[in-house]
Design an enzyme around this catalytic site. Structure first.
Site, PDB file in Angstrom:
ATOM      1  N   ALA A  55       0.864  -1.174   0.000  1.00 16.19           N
ATOM      2  CA  ALA A  55       0.000   0.000   0.000  1.00 16.19           C
ATOM      3  C   ALA A  55       0.911   1.238   0.000  1.00 16.19           C
ATOM      4  O   ALA A  55       2.136   1.135   0.090  1.00 16.19           O
ATOM      5  CB  ALA A  55      -0.899  -0.014   1.241  1.00 16.19           C
TER       6      ALA A  55
ATOM      7  N   ASN B 249       2.978   4.463   1.114  1.00 18.73           N
ATOM      8  CA  ASN B 249       3.759   4.850   2.290  1.00 18.73           C
ATOM      9  C   ASN B 249       4.397   3.671   3.025  1.00 18.73           C
ATOM     10  O   ASN B 249       4.605   3.734   4.227  1.00 18.73           O
ATOM     11  CB  ASN B 249       2.885   5.662   3.250  1.00 18.73           C
ATOM     12  CG  ASN B 249       3.656   6.770   3.923  1.00 18.73           C
ATOM     13  OD1 ASN B 249       4.736   7.139   3.480  1.00 18.73           O
ATOM     14  ND2 ASN B 249       3.100   7.292   4.979  1.00 18.73           N
TER      15      ASN B 249
ATOM     16  N   GLY C 203       7.396   2.247   1.949  1.00 15.96           N
ATOM     17  CA  GLY C 203       8.831   2.228   1.729  1.00 15.96           C
ATOM     18  C   GLY C 203       9.269   1.484   0.482  1.00 15.96           C
ATOM     19  O   GLY C 203      10.414   1.038   0.395  1.00 15.96           O
ATOM     20  N   LYS C 204       8.382   1.364  -0.490  1.00 15.99           N
ATOM     21  CA  LYS C 204       8.734   0.653  -1.729  1.00 15.99           C
ATOM     22  C   LYS C 204       9.904   1.326  -2.432  1.00 15.99           C
ATOM     23  O   LYS C 204      10.870   0.674  -2.816  1.00 15.99           O
ATOM     24  CB  LYS C 204       7.527   0.599  -2.674  1.00 15.99           C
ATOM     25  CG  LYS C 204       6.355  -0.205  -2.160  1.00 15.99           C
ATOM     26  CD  LYS C 204       5.172  -0.162  -3.102  1.00 15.99           C
ATOM     27  CE  LYS C 204       4.559   1.191  -3.319  1.00 15.99           C
ATOM     28  NZ  LYS C 204       3.964   1.813  -2.136  1.00 15.99           N
TER      29      LYS C 204
ATOM     30  N   GLU D 225       7.260   2.316  -9.548  1.00 16.15           N
ATOM     31  CA  GLU D 225       5.894   2.596 -10.019  1.00 16.15           C
ATOM     32  C   GLU D 225       5.437   1.534 -11.024  1.00 16.15           C
ATOM     33  O   GLU D 225       4.801   1.835 -12.035  1.00 16.15           O
ATOM     34  CB  GLU D 225       5.797   4.000 -10.620  1.00 16.15           C
ATOM     35  CG  GLU D 225       6.215   5.121  -9.687  1.00 16.15           C
ATOM     36  CD  GLU D 225       5.303   5.323  -8.491  1.00 16.15           C
ATOM     37  OE1 GLU D 225       4.216   4.715  -8.428  1.00 16.15           O
ATOM     38  OE2 GLU D 225       5.671   6.111  -7.598  1.00 16.15           O
TER      39      GLU D 225
ATOM     40  N   CYS E 280      -5.244   3.001  12.256  1.00 12.19           N
ATOM     41  CA  CYS E 280      -5.875   2.281  13.368  1.00 12.19           C
ATOM     42  C   CYS E 280      -4.930   1.251  13.992  1.00 12.19           C
ATOM     43  O   CYS E 280      -5.256   0.653  15.014  1.00 12.19           O
ATOM     44  CB  CYS E 280      -7.162   1.603  12.906  1.00 12.19           C
ATOM     45  SG  CYS E 280      -6.896   0.103  11.920  1.00 12.19           S
TER      46      CYS E 280
END
Length: 184
Positions: free
Chosen positions: A10, A12, A14-15, A84, A143
């Protein structure tokens, strides 16, 4: 034997910083790498791979018209790194898969699995099918649960549920969430 890798997550997670670390590791060992990023993502300039923690590198860009079999025909590198990767076309993923196994040079792709509506990106779906190695990079929802989805937000931080699949934005336009928060 070389492999096609897909490291997905997902937003954020760190990819990009992971991709840049892999490039650094190869280069520390005296190896040459080829860095590629989508021409769609020009937030930090054309051909710039940039992580949220401030790491940046120049890269070549690819577009839906890029023929990877032609582009990589004479390349002399130890590894190809693609940022990307969700923006790759189905044919481009097939070209990369074929090239890896013909040339015995690894290709590591980093990208999202799904868009803000929970739909797969075509490139990601084929990477999940053809990649020889698939790894999830984990991140957390606000969460506290594991984030596996992305939501799009407007300038007021309110969730947006309709629109085009691609809208370049980063933290100001997207947030990672768990499945429970995605559906609530």
């Amino acid at each position: 034997m070389a492999r096609l890798w897909y490291r997905y997550a997902a937003m954020n997670a760190g990819k990009t910083s992971s991709l840049l670390q892999v490039a650094h590791n190869y280069e520390e060992n005296g190896e040459k790498v080829l860095l590629l990023t989508s021409a769609l993502d020009d937030r930090d300039g054309d051909g710039v791979i940039s992580s949220r923690i401030g790491l940046k590198r120049s890269a070549e860009t690819y577009s839906p018209r890029t023929d990877f079999l032609e582009r990589l025909k004479d390349v002399k590198v130890a590894c190809v790194l693609v940022d990307e990767a969700q923006f790759l076309t189905v044919d481009q993923v097939r070209q990369l898969h074929r090239w890896v196994h013909a040339k015995n040079i690894p290709v590591m792709c980093f990208g999202l699995r799904s868009d803000f509506q929970g739909n797969p990106f075509p490139g990601a779906a084929v990477l999940l099918t053809l990649a020889d190695n698939i790894e999830e990079i984990r991140t957390a929802c606000r969460c506290g649960k594991k984030a596996t989805m992305n939501i799009r937000i407007d300038e007021n931080g309110e969730r947006v549920q309709e629109g085009s699949q691609v809208l370049i934005g980063g933290n100001s336009r997207y947030r990672q969430v768990c499945a429970r928060c995605f559906y609530s």
